[in-house]
Scaffold this active site. Structure first.
Site, PDB file in Angstrom:
ATOM      1  N   HIS A 229       5.588   7.162  11.210  1.00 15.71           N
ATOM      2  CA  HIS A 229       5.069   6.958   9.856  1.00 15.71           C
ATOM      3  C   HIS A 229       4.348   8.258   9.494  1.00 15.71           C
ATOM      4  O   HIS A 229       3.126   8.336   9.490  1.00 15.71           O
ATOM      5  CB  HIS A 229       4.114   5.760   9.857  1.00 15.71           C
ATOM      6  CG  HIS A 229       3.740   5.277   8.490  1.00 15.71           C
ATOM      7  ND1 HIS A 229       4.046   5.958   7.333  1.00 15.71           N
ATOM      8  CD2 HIS A 229       3.079   4.160   8.091  1.00 15.71           C
ATOM      9  CE1 HIS A 229       3.586   5.278   6.293  1.00 15.71           C
ATOM     10  NE2 HIS A 229       3.001   4.184   6.726  1.00 15.71           N
TER      11      HIS A 229
ATOM     12  N   LYS B  66      24.822  -7.395   9.968  1.00 16.13           N
ATOM     13  CA  LYS B  66      25.018  -6.271  10.867  1.00 16.13           C
ATOM     14  C   LYS B  66      24.831  -4.923  10.182  1.00 16.13           C
ATOM     15  O   LYS B  66      25.683  -4.039  10.298  1.00 16.13           O
ATOM     16  CB  LYS B  66      26.370  -6.358  11.571  1.00 16.13           C
ATOM     17  CG  LYS B  66      26.481  -7.603  12.426  1.00 16.13           C
ATOM     18  CD  LYS B  66      27.651  -7.530  13.366  1.00 16.13           C
ATOM     19  CE  LYS B  66      27.243  -7.088  14.738  1.00 16.13           C
ATOM     20  NZ  LYS B  66      28.341  -6.932  15.647  1.00 16.13           N
TER      21      LYS B  66
ATOM     22  N   ARG C 155      11.390   2.819   3.689  1.00 19.92           N
ATOM     23  CA  ARG C 155      10.627   2.038   4.675  1.00 19.92           C
ATOM     24  C   ARG C 155      11.625   1.037   5.251  1.00 19.92           C
ATOM     25  O   ARG C 155      12.339   0.366   4.497  1.00 19.92           O
ATOM     26  CB  ARG C 155       9.481   1.314   3.955  1.00 19.92           C
ATOM     27  CG  ARG C 155       8.930   0.077   4.654  1.00 19.92           C
ATOM     28  CD  ARG C 155       8.119   0.376   5.887  1.00 19.92           C
ATOM     29  NE  ARG C 155       6.945   1.179   5.638  1.00 19.92           N
ATOM     30  CZ  ARG C 155       5.694   0.687   5.570  1.00 19.92           C
ATOM     31  NH1 ARG C 155       5.468  -0.595   5.715  1.00 19.92           N
ATOM     32  NH2 ARG C 155       4.685   1.499   5.364  1.00 19.92           N
TER      33      ARG C 155
ATOM     34  N   ARG D 244       0.809  -1.228   0.000  1.00 19.09           N
ATOM     35  CA  ARG D 244       0.000   0.000   0.000  1.00 19.09           C
ATOM     36  C   ARG D 244       0.831   1.261   0.000  1.00 19.09           C
ATOM     37  O   ARG D 244       0.643   2.144  -0.842  1.00 19.09           O
ATOM     38  CB  ARG D 244      -0.853   0.087   1.257  1.00 19.09           C
ATOM     39  CG  ARG D 244      -1.564  -1.149   1.549  1.00 19.09           C
ATOM     40  CD  ARG D 244      -2.165  -1.080   2.927  1.00 19.09           C
ATOM     41  NE  ARG D 244      -3.330  -1.939   2.922  1.00 19.09           N
ATOM     42  CZ  ARG D 244      -4.555  -1.519   3.125  1.00 19.09           C
ATOM     43  NH1 ARG D 244      -4.783  -0.271   3.421  1.00 19.09           N
ATOM     44  NH2 ARG D 244      -5.551  -2.351   3.056  1.00 19.09           N
ATOM     45  N   THR D 245       1.734   1.375   0.956  1.00 19.83           N
ATOM     46  CA  THR D 245       2.481   2.625   1.075  1.00 19.83           C
ATOM     47  C   THR D 245       3.370   2.838  -0.149  1.00 19.83           C
ATOM     48  O   THR D 245       3.460   3.942  -0.680  1.00 19.83           O
ATOM     49  CB  THR D 245       3.299   2.637   2.376  1.00 19.83           C
ATOM     50  OG1 THR D 245       2.428   2.366   3.459  1.00 19.83           O
ATOM     51  CG2 THR D 245       3.978   3.962   2.597  1.00 19.83           C
TER      52      THR D 245
END
Ligand SMILES: [Zn+2]
Lengths: 425, 310
Positions: free
Chosen positions: B140, B90, B112, B62-63
């Site tokens: 967000h 790492k 994201r 969606r985003t």
């Protein structure tokens, strides 16, 4: 060549011998001479007016990374950083690769330390491989030169193992140093609280430390053995230790400059140089630690010097390694406690030299006649900015970079040998 | 929009950095962009020649889609990079990827990431504007902004409202950003959920922590529920989803405690029947679909504003 020195016009502070006087200190052939001893012509003069002359500082909790992670630090570089910070001796934790759980590793560390700039006292592992299952062989560790045992970096989960460690270490006169942390509670990356919530980082509650501190106290009380609590960071732990000592439990404890200087606010901006375990705590915890240093509940200031390279630190906060370097900033940060009127100079020397020596039964911590000349000359007024280019350690992971600091070791001497000298000409 | 106002941010890292004035400005721009989406030709040349990279270390259809549509409607060139954090040796992945991306000379990177603070870290390694499309359990911001836009559209204002946020506050970056956003605009945010999912210090963020669902929802203007995430359950936070639904699920009876015209919101995707009952999610008070539409407009506004500042 005989190491003969005349340290002139300093303020000689030696709590163990009840001395705080203005005057000269004579070193003859690497040993401290009695007062009134005639000064030989060969003695070189160290002018110490305006400075404090104190028994060499001892850091009872460092990670020198050798063997195994020499890209972060090694015994030579780590002891050089120690000397620069005014330390004449360091006590190194066993979480190397391999773990220092046997005489061979202890002996190797001591062999390498002969090239170092400070005395090195190794701590052996509590359990074989620090795996928390069976006891390491304390007899051979002691014989090889270990001064205590610890599974530092990892908590001892099993209470029965910890009990047996306290009892068995007692047979060899070895101190057991506890990294107190309940692993089931401490799954986070910073102190639990408002800052962690704001940054969206998982918290480590103060109770994670306090629960294990209480377990160690209960086991020490049960068995009549002694235990030393490493890097105390919370008000809760301080309360437990204070109460235990009041009823005669044989518990000693250390804290570090970052716990009495910083709070979890330092993590702001996801600063991985403010990530360590235990984590930086709240302002209330910091206040409790400061009080405990003043009232005698805490016995020592150690650094938990934990070098890491950019590989471990220039990553997402969650993934960054725990720990900061501390040898070169410990003294100025501790001197701030004196300037703040919280402790006096004599107490500072107890916390940074006499106290650690007493807990681990080390030589040093005294300027008594005949003692090895392990001496730190401190200029309490000199100010400097701690910048990356002057860091002596191989690693640069300090939250104090860029800080204006006041007070430093201008000269460090180990057995009459000068290991650090930054006196202004 | 105030004259002489300049949007002062090069990056959009979180609501925490935005003032009420900034937020109001973003929403006003977004409202004007929303009109473009209603045109037959849904495209403006504003960002022609600009390169935008969607850097998604966490799956999010969606985003990512919403940002991609926003970029395309403004004629920017967009590239999607899906990286995995599971192989994270790492964290080298983030810096290595960042350095590789720099070679493409992007103007904007939309990131994201599953670790809080990753967008902040990225700002130190690349020379592009960074937009946080969700980082760990931190923030967000574009979601909060589209929620604010949706509420403003329906209520005509953002001050003096009571916003109830129900559910897993601890792990919800949407909740964190909304608590900051709504309180900054002058509304009061009341949160409720199981104590195991309420982190300490919420009051310091500006929220009121309630002791019952009724207390949180009563006379609220907005009832927002949050997704209970299965993948975070390795800590014994809840005995079961069944009990969660019974004790904390938002039903029609719960919504009836709020104002009659209260809006029902959810950042999606909804676990229907767990945190939100289907008849409520699809009921007349639900504005969940408006949230999706406004998402594109808000993201167009953010792209426009950060480009204006580079
Ligand atoms: Zn430790």
């Amino acid at each position: 060549m005989a190491d003969n020195w005349l340290i002139k016009n300093g303020r000689i502070i030696d709590p163990k011998n009840g001395i705080d006087r203005q005057g000269d200190l004579l070193v003859l052939e690497g040993r401290i001479a009695a007062e009134q001893t005639p000064v030989p012509a060969s003695a070189r003069v160290i002018e110490a007016s305006g400075c404090w002359v104190v028994p060499g500082l001892i850091d009872m909790h460092v990670h020198l990374r050798e063997p195994g992670e020499e890209y972060k630090e090694d015994i030579v570089s780590g002891t050089r950083a120690a000397a620069a910070g005014g330390f004449t001796a360091v006590v190194c934790m066993p979480n190397t690769r391999p773990v220092n759980d046997c005489a061979a590793v202890t002996a190797m560390i001591l062999e390498r330390a002969r090239q170092g700039s400070a005395r090195v006292y190794p701590v052996g592992a509590i359990s074989s491989g620090s795996r928390g299952r069976k006891l390491a062989e304390y007899g051979e560790l002691k014989e090889a030169g270990a001064v205590g045992v610890s599974d530092d970096g990892l908590p001892v989960r099993d209470s029965q193992l910890m009990r047996r460690a306290l009892e068995y270490a007692g047979d060899f006169g070895l101190a057991v140093i506890s990294h107190s942390e309940d692993p089931s509670l401490s799954t986070g990356v910073m102190n639990e609280g408002e800052v962690a919530t704001r940054l969206g980082l998982k918290g480590i509650p103060a109770a994670a430390e306090a629960i294990m501190v209480y377990r160690e106290i209960a086991l020490a009380e049960q068995t009549g053995q002694r235990v030393h609590i490493a890097h105390v960071s919370t008000a809760m732990s301080v309360e437990l230790i204070r109460a235990a000592r009041a009823r005669g439990v044989r518990v000693s404890a250390e804290t570090t400059p970052h716990y009495f200087t910083l709070t979890d606010e330092a993590v702001e901006g996801y600063n991985t140089n403010a990530k360590m375990n235990p984590p930086l705590r709240s302002a209330r915890d910091r206040e409790a630690i400061r009080e405990a240093l003043a009232d005698g509940t805490l016995d020592a200031i150690a650094t938990d010097h934990a070098p890491h390279s950019s590989l471990e630190k220039e990553v997402e906060f969650d993934l960054a390694a725990n720990g900061i370097i501390g040898l070169e900033t410990s003294l100025p940060l501790s001197l701030a406690l004196v300037r703040d009127g919280l402790i006096d100079a004599r107490r500072l020397v107890e916390l940074m030299s006499t106290g650690p020596a007493a807990i681990l039964g080390l030589p040093g911590g005294s300027l008594g006649a005949g003692e090895a000349a392990d001496i730190t000359v401190i200029d309490p007024d000199q100010t400097f900015t701690y910048t990356e280019d002057q860091v002596v350690s191989k690693s640069r992971n300090s939250p104090f970079l860029g800080w204006r600091l006041q007070g430093r070791a201008v000269l460090t001497m180990v057995g009459g040998r000068v290991t650090h000298d930054c006196r202004q000409a | 929009m105030a004259t002489g106002y300049f949007f002062p941010h090069r990056h959009i890292l979180g609501m925490d950095h935005l003032s009420a004035e900034d937020i109001g400005h973003i929403l006003t721009i977004a409202e004007s962009f929303k009109e473009i989406s209603a045109r037959p030709i849904k495209k403006v040349p504003t960002l022609r020649g600009n390169t935008i990279i969607n850097l998604f270390f966490e799956p999010s259809t969606r985003t990512r889609l919403s940002f991609e549509v926003a970029a395309k409607r403004m004629s920017a060139d967009t590239f999607n990079i899906s990286a995995s954090t599971s192989s994270a040796t790492k964290g080298e992945t983030l810096i290595d990827t960042a350095r590789n991306i720099t070679a493409m000379r992007p103007d904007i990177i939309i990131i994201r990431h599953s670790h809080s603070g990753a967008p902040h870290m990225l700002t130190r390694y690349v020379d592009a504007a960074i937009i946080n499309a969700g980082d760990g359990t931190h923030e967000h911001p574009s979601q909060a902004l589209l929620d604010l836009m949706t509420v403003r559209e329906h209520r005509g204002r953002l001050d003096g409202l009571k916003i109830a946020i129900i559910g897993d506050i601890m792990h919800s970056r949407v909740a964190h950003s909304n608590i900051i956003g709504f309180t900054r605009m002058g509304s009061s945010v009341h949160v409720f959920g199981p104590a195991t999912l309420l982190p300490p210090g919420l009051e310091r963020l500006g929220a009121t922590v309630c002791s019952s669902l009724g207390e949180a929802v009563r006379d609220a203007d907005v009832v927002m529920t949050l997704r209970i995430q299965k993948e975070r359950q390795n800590d014994p936070l809840l005995p079961s989803f069944r009990e969660y639904a019974r004790e904390y699920g938002v039903t029609r009876d719960v919504v009836a405690l709020a104002r009659p015209d209260a809006l029902v919101m959810h950042p999606g995707p909804v676990n229907r029947g767990i945190e939100l009952m289907p008849d409520v999610a699809d009921g007349p008070q639900s504005v969940i679909l408006d949230q999706v539409t406004n998402g594109v407009a808000v993201r167009m506004a953010l792209l426009y504003l950060v480009m204006g500042n580079s």
